[in-house]
Design a protein around this motif. Structure first.
Motif, mmCIF file in Angstrom:
data_model
loop_
_atom_site.group_PDB
_atom_site.id
_atom_site.type_symbol
_atom_site.label_atom_id
_atom_site.label_comp_id
_atom_site.label_asym_id
_atom_site.label_seq_id
_atom_site.Cartn_x
_atom_site.Cartn_y
_atom_site.Cartn_z
ATOM 1 N N PHE A 129 47.236 52.740 33.071
ATOM 2 C CA PHE A 129 46.434 52.264 34.413
ATOM 3 C C PHE A 129 46.851 53.477 35.413
ATOM 4 N N GLN A 130 45.852 53.695 36.318
ATOM 5 C CA GLN A 130 45.789 54.676 37.322
ATOM 6 C C GLN A 130 46.275 56.085 36.948
ATOM 7 N N PRO B 201 41.764 47.311 37.752
ATOM 8 C CA PRO B 201 42.395 46.669 36.917
ATOM 9 C C PRO B 201 41.482 45.426 36.382
ATOM 10 N N ASP C 60 46.166 46.663 34.389
ATOM 11 C CA ASP C 60 47.547 47.131 34.865
ATOM 12 C C ASP C 60 48.552 46.635 33.763
ATOM 13 N N SER D 122 51.562 47.092 33.888
ATOM 14 C CA SER D 122 52.854 46.677 34.505
ATOM 15 C C SER D 122 53.126 45.236 34.656
ATOM 16 N N ALA E 276 47.929 48.981 42.924
ATOM 17 C CA ALA E 276 46.932 48.722 42.240
ATOM 18 C C ALA E 276 45.621 49.271 42.944
#
Length: 281
Positions: A42-43, A101, A130, A132, A195
């Motif tokens: 993610f990202q 996300p 995401d 995390s 995010a």
């Protein structure tokens, strides 16, 4: 003019020979896709992997991908050394090309062989999320919620509020929701801010992505959560449903109408309008 019996037989045999088609050439087998996987951080990045083989050397490769619901198809053409067996990766930098996300991405590969044969892989789907957080999910009707903080009562309240928002738009304005919507609810401001796209304003508390049927927002399930759910969820749901109802290739509703309906949907007041202006877009 008289034609001998042998000459006539010769002519008939010739015509029959012309009428018999040559045996068809065996069709070349399609290329075989041994691996068409994709992984995401993610990202940071999405890595698309391909392993394929064919009877004739593969001389060109194309990758096509897009978020589900997006009208724009992304394409990439990785370089390949001609061979009957190829292995390659293509990386999309999502630290630059931001994606929120909770998206489903569809993708497929196309390979071209030296003899001209072209084969496409079956479409595949990647869930971009995401990682995390330890997400939980619940679905009711058109609404799917992803959340990680708060109990099931909190989650059910968010989903029910979203469903009521959809119903109110139908009853008041005859605006019907036809496509699924997703809500990704962060339970703390710090994780939510990480995010968001780079350089996002600090006051943002929720984002609607109508093209993708997606809402990303922050609601702490602690004290005051019920008020925030009633204020934020119908507001963002309105943006998605209005987009569905008015989508066309020529234009879109003016911002004052879209935002006005979003504020009015939860039974807004001046105070609600001010709060929505500060916290949502």
């Amino acid at each position: 003019m008289r034609i001998s019996r042998w000459a006539l037989l010769f002519l008939i045999t010739g015509f029959l020979a012309l009428g018999v088609a040559a045996p068809p050439r065996a069709a070349a087998a399609d290329a075989t896709f041994l691996d068409t996987s994709a992984t995401a951080t993610f990202q940071d990045s999405i890595t698309f992997s391909l392993v394929a083989e064919a009877d004739s050397p593969i001389v060109a490769v194309a990758l096509f991908w897009q978020p589900v619901g997006d009208a724009e198809l992304q394409a990439a053409f990785p370089a390949v050394e001609p061979d009957r067996h190829i292995e390659l990766e293509h990386v999309v930098d999502t630290s630059v090309n931001y994606l929120p996300p909770g998206l489903d991405l569809t993708y497929r590969w196309r390979v071209t062989e030296q003899d001209g044969d072209v084969t496409e892989s079956e479409p595949a789907t990647l869930f971009y999320m995401d990682e995390s957080q330890s997400w939980q999910t619940i679905t009711d009707g058109l609404v799917t919620l992803f959340w990680y903080r708060g109990d099931e009562d909190f989650a059910r309240d968010v989903v029910n509020t979203a469903l009521r928002g959809i119903s109110q738009l139908s009853e008041r304005f005859d605006i019907e929701a036809e496509e699924p919507v997703r809500l990704v609810i962060y339970g703390d401001e710090r994780a939510f801010n990480r995010a968001l796209p780079p350089n996002s304003a600090e006051w943002i508390g929720g984002q609607a992505h109508p093209t993708w049927g997606l809402i990303v927002a922050e609601i702490d399930p602690g004290r005051g959560a019920e008020t925030e759910v009633r204020r934020m969820v119908p507001h963002e749901i309105s943006h998605l449903v209005v987009y569905q109802a008015t989508r066309n290739p020529f234009n879109s509703p003016p911002s004052w109408l879209d935002e006005g309906l979003a504020v009015y949907n939860p039974g807004g007041s001046r105070r609600a309008l001010a709060a929505s202006t500060r916290r949502h877009r």
